[in-house]
Design an enzyme around this catalytic site. Structure first.
Site, PDB file in Angstrom:
ATOM      1  N   LYS A  31       0.866  -1.182   0.000  1.00  0.00           N
ATOM      2  CA  LYS A  31       0.000   0.000   0.000  1.00  0.00           C
ATOM      3  C   LYS A  31       0.905   1.235   0.000  1.00  0.00           C
ATOM      4  O   LYS A  31       1.868   1.291   0.778  1.00  0.00           O
ATOM      5  CB  LYS A  31      -0.877  -0.009   1.257  1.00  0.00           C
ATOM      6  CG  LYS A  31      -1.881  -1.149   1.297  1.00  0.00           C
ATOM      7  CD  LYS A  31      -2.991  -0.954   0.278  1.00  0.00           C
ATOM      8  CE  LYS A  31      -4.142  -1.921   0.506  1.00  0.00           C
ATOM      9  NZ  LYS A  31      -5.214  -1.759  -0.480  1.00  0.00           N
ATOM     10  N   LYS A  36     -13.315  -7.269  -8.604  1.00  0.00           N
ATOM     11  CA  LYS A  36     -13.790  -7.794  -7.318  1.00  0.00           C
ATOM     12  C   LYS A  36     -15.264  -8.112  -7.489  1.00  0.00           C
ATOM     13  O   LYS A  36     -16.045  -7.247  -7.905  1.00  0.00           O
ATOM     14  CB  LYS A  36     -13.631  -6.759  -6.207  1.00  0.00           C
ATOM     15  CG  LYS A  36     -12.192  -6.500  -5.787  1.00  0.00           C
ATOM     16  CD  LYS A  36     -12.111  -5.546  -4.607  1.00  0.00           C
ATOM     17  CE  LYS A  36     -10.655  -5.216  -4.307  1.00  0.00           C
ATOM     18  NZ  LYS A  36     -10.521  -4.176  -3.272  1.00  0.00           N
TER      19      LYS A  36
END
Ligand code: OSB
Ligand code: MG
Length: 368
Positions: free
Chosen positions: A163, A262
């Site tokens: 991240k 997703k």
């Protein structure tokens, strides 16, 4: 689909370690488990992947529950579907709420596959036997990120995502690249940048990242096309792609070279597969994103990611990445960097009833 009843369970489990991005630190995961029981006794399972608060998308566990209980389940009861492919169309009378819709739609796919006595992977059109695993390192400490990366490589993972944000990018990325020169490394920004940060993003071109995921706003498609033209590193869109048309527009505009699919974010397996099919035709590689999920969603991800357009390892890790004990039996395991696709029908995993009992904080049954 000859439904007898639907059970909604809210479960809650602590993560083995906090999951930190610039948006949120997750330490405890709640989710909704949907169990559809057919009149013939077959059962299908889905998992609602919205978080407890609306930091990633606007949905939460409570809004999903409300949608399922007060709108989606009554709608399905009132106008029964014959096939899971019909469900997304039924649900389209209600705007958005994709994770709530996907929780129920995926359970119906599992039920349908079990009735046909085929694996969900086969039903979707794949005959692969395994998929490559991928893992996300999400910690606010650099030494911890290095340690976790070493540990995951030792466990067999071959693709690592970190991240990033303007606060840590030019420290984390160069340091990890220096220590792991040949690692397949990518970075997810979760919308931490704006167009003014273009030089910062360009500076990342030097580190051979597989891609940079979602640098700009969660609802942007247009500005990403400006950034993609300036960067050699491929941009991948996550948050921005919530419908089939978003994917079509992003590809058409050149806003990304890769798409993260997703199931929850796009409202179910039918749309996920449709985006996959479109991207495959257009030569846009896709990979399956993760939602810090439990085993049921993990199992649906494995089936989806077995499709041929998923040419990049996704955020699909073993159950032990996040959980001391998952809610499925057996758990998802990574061996030599791969996860094997179960051979049993449907999602191919059993529900660990004892574990479910321990982690359930609320449940309700709706009779059809
Ligand atoms: O942006 O991909 C993301 C987890 C929660 C919410 C958003 C994201 C993530 C991840 C995947 O990065 C983590 C995982 O499931 O392993
Ligand atoms: Mg992401």
């Amino acid at each position: 689909m000859n439904i007898h009843s639907i059970k909604l369970s809210i479960i809650s489990m602590p993560l083995k370690a906090p999951f930190s991005s610039h948006l949120e630190t997750v330490t405890e995961r709640e989710a909704i488990i949907v169990e559809v029981t057919g009149k013939d006794g077959f059962q299908g399972y889905g998992e609602g992947v919205a978080f407890s608060s609306p930091w990633y998308t606007e949905e939460t566990v409570n809004t999903s529950y409300h949608m399922l209980k007060d709108y989606l389940i009554p709608l399905l009861k009132q106008s029964p579907a014959q096939h899971p492919l019909e469900v997304i169309d039924r649900f389209s009378v209600f705007r958005r709420n994709h994770m709530a819709k996907a929780a129920l739609e995926t359970a119906l796919w599992d039920l349908h596959a079990k009735r046909q006595n085929v694996t969900l992977s086969n039903l979707l059109g794949s005959n692969a036997s395994e998929i490559p695993a991928g893992v996300v390192v999400a910690t606010s400490s650099l030494p911890e990120a290095i340690k976790q990366t070493e540990n995951y490589l030792a466990e067999g993972y071959t693709r690592v995502k970190i991240k990033i944000s303007p606060e840590n990018d030019l420290v984390y990325v160069p340091e990890l690249r220096k220590r792991f020169p040949s690692l397949v490394l990518m970075a997810d920004a979760n919308s931490a940048y704006s167009l003014e940060d273009i030089d910062r993003l360009k500076a990342l071109d030097e580190y051979n990242l597989l891609m940079i995921e979602q640098p700009l706003a969660f609802d942007d498609i247009v500005d990403h096309s400006v950034v993609q033209r300036e960067l050699t590193t491929p941009i991948c869109l996550d948050e921005s792609i919530v419908t089939f048309d978003d994917a079509r527009k992003a590809v058409q505009l050149g806003s990304c070279k890769v798409i993260n699919i997703k199931i929850g974010r796009v409202g179910g397996l039918a749309t996920a597969k449709r985006i996959h099919d479109f991207c495959k035709e257009k030569g846009i590689p896709v990979w399956c994103g993760g939602m810090i999920e439990f085993g049921i969603s993990r199992a649906h991800n494995i089936a989806l990611a077995s499709l041929p357009g998923f040419t990049i390892p996704g955020d699909i890790s073993g159950s032990n990445r996040y959980w001391d004990e998952d809610i499925i039996d057996p758990e998802v395991k990574v061996k030599n960097g791969y996860i094997s696709i179960p051979k049993e029908s449907g999602i191919g995993f059993q529900i660990n009833k004892e574990r479910m009992k321990k982690v359930t904080i609320h449940e309700e049954i709706f009779l059809f």
